[in-house]
Enzyme design. Structure first.
Site, PDB file in Angstrom:
ATOM      1  N   TYR A   1      22.944  42.751  32.136  1.00 51.98           N
ATOM      2  CA  TYR A   1      21.579  42.615  32.630  1.00 51.98           C
ATOM      3  C   TYR A   1      21.378  41.286  33.351  1.00 51.98           C
ATOM      4  O   TYR A   1      20.690  41.231  34.377  1.00 51.98           O
ATOM      5  CB  TYR A   1      20.610  42.724  31.457  1.00 51.98           C
ATOM      6  CG  TYR A   1      19.171  42.402  31.808  1.00 51.98           C
ATOM      7  CD1 TYR A   1      18.327  43.394  32.292  1.00 51.98           C
ATOM      8  CD2 TYR A   1      18.657  41.112  31.643  1.00 51.98           C
ATOM      9  CE1 TYR A   1      17.004  43.119  32.615  1.00 51.98           C
ATOM     10  CE2 TYR A   1      17.339  40.822  31.966  1.00 51.98           C
ATOM     11  CZ  TYR A   1      16.517  41.817  32.451  1.00 51.98           C
ATOM     12  OH  TYR A   1      15.222  41.533  32.771  1.00 51.98           O
TER      13      TYR A   1
ATOM     14  N   LEU B   1      44.781  29.356  33.386  1.00 53.49           N
ATOM     15  CA  LEU B   1      46.108  29.943  33.196  1.00 53.49           C
ATOM     16  C   LEU B   1      46.699  30.498  34.486  1.00 53.49           C
ATOM     17  O   LEU B   1      47.854  30.940  34.502  1.00 53.49           O
ATOM     18  CB  LEU B   1      46.039  31.039  32.125  1.00 53.49           C
ATOM     19  CG  LEU B   1      45.737  30.527  30.714  1.00 53.49           C
ATOM     20  CD1 LEU B   1      45.496  31.684  29.751  1.00 53.49           C
ATOM     21  CD2 LEU B   1      46.879  29.650  30.199  1.00 53.49           C
TER      22      LEU B   1
END
Length: 311
Positions: free
Chosen positions: A50, A211
């Site tokens: 939302y 990463l």
């Protein structure tokens, strides 16, 4: 390849397309390209909320469903409980708040139901029984085919599971931050998932981007760490421990002839209890790398080495 979400009958691809950047770093045209590429590659789970993009993420997705992509080809997951008003983060997991947000989400998405609806976060300000009553309403009314939670701890997940079970509404998922540099879910959440039968949807499986290796030599322009839209997003992982983990991932990637992001995604994808990591790609190249990770199975010795360095 599909996986069951926990012990439920809902099957999803082992990679989900996240939309947190839609309406901000990813415009409508780019979002359409990403969704089509994802579905063309066999992906089906699309995760939104939302509050993403101030509502633009759901609106963009709704505009694509039925026109560019058949609605039934996509498993739509959205979340309620977090919004932004005047730039301030607001949490409202009351029955009134959650029900109102789901109705708005359905209008934005242009559909009469979502496949999976999650409470976006825990709050001590509202009784859990009240929060869960909104999930029960969504499931029994057909507005949500399945329900779950997000960012719940182990005991919170177990309590929610128990209360919903008494209402004969299964809790099928918990969307939590989980990566090689954030292994907190392994302490309690993952064991609870395996024991009770709900699936894990790891968000930020690339450690908020670190990463991928792009932060090993500083903060590049255009990254989320340099973005005004997400201040401090990657900051908590820009430390010595994360650098060691990132270096180990890069070394593994070189040895396998793949990208760091593919190694990191393959690692979290195959952890116990995980159904599908949620990847929010900013560019088409990032999405292609994520999709390529589906073809990668890490050798056991590399998994053990990454486990050790990230412990």
């Amino acid at each position: 390849m599909r996986r069951r979400l926990g012990s439920s009958g809902l099957t999803v691809t082992p990679l989900a397309l996240g939309t947190m950047l839609w309406g901000n770093a990813v415009d409508r045209h780019e979002a359409g390209d990403h969704l089509r590429a994802f579905v063309d590659a066999g992906g089906n789970l699309v995760d939104t909320a939302y509050g993403y993009g101030g509502g633009d993420a759901e609106t963009i997705l709704g505009g694509l469903l039925g026109s560019s992509i058949p609605r039934d080809d996509v498993v739509v997951c959205t979340k309620a409980g977090i919004s932004r008003a005047g730039g301030q983060r607001r949490v409202d997991v009351s029955r009134r708040g959650l029900m109102g947000q789901l109705e708005t989400s359905l209008r934005r998405l242009g559909t009469d139901h979502v496949d999976l609806w999650l409470v976006h976060t825990w709050s001590d300000d509202v009784p859990l029984s009240e929060t869960l009553s909104a999930l029960e309403w969504a499931a029994t009314s057909g507005r949500a085919r399945y329900v779950g939670v997000s960012n719940y701890s182990g005991w919170q997940s177990a309590r929610a599971f128990s209360l919903l079970e008494s209402a004969r509404v299964p809790l099928v998922a918990n969307e939590v931050e989980y990566s090689l540099v954030c292994r907190t879910p392994e302490h309690e959440v993952a064991p609870a998932a395996s024991s009770l039968g709900f699936g894990l949807l790891p968000w930020s499986p690339l450690g908020r981007g670190v990463l991928t290796g792009k932060y090993r030599n500083g903060i590049p322009s255009g990254s989320r760490a340099a973005s005004g839209d997400f201040p401090g997003f990657a900051e908590r992982f820009l430390d010595e421990h994360t650098r060691r983990v990132s270096d180990a991932v890069a070394m593994a990637a070189r040895g396998l002839g793949v990208k760091s992001a593919e190694v990191a995604l393959a690692w979290v994808r195959d952890r116990p209890g995980v159904a599908a990591p949620v990847v929010g790609a900013r560019t088409s190249a990032q999405l292609r790398s994520a999709l390529t990770s589906l073809e990668l199975t890490l050798p056991e010795e590399i998994v053990a080495a990454l486990d050790d360095v990230s412990a």
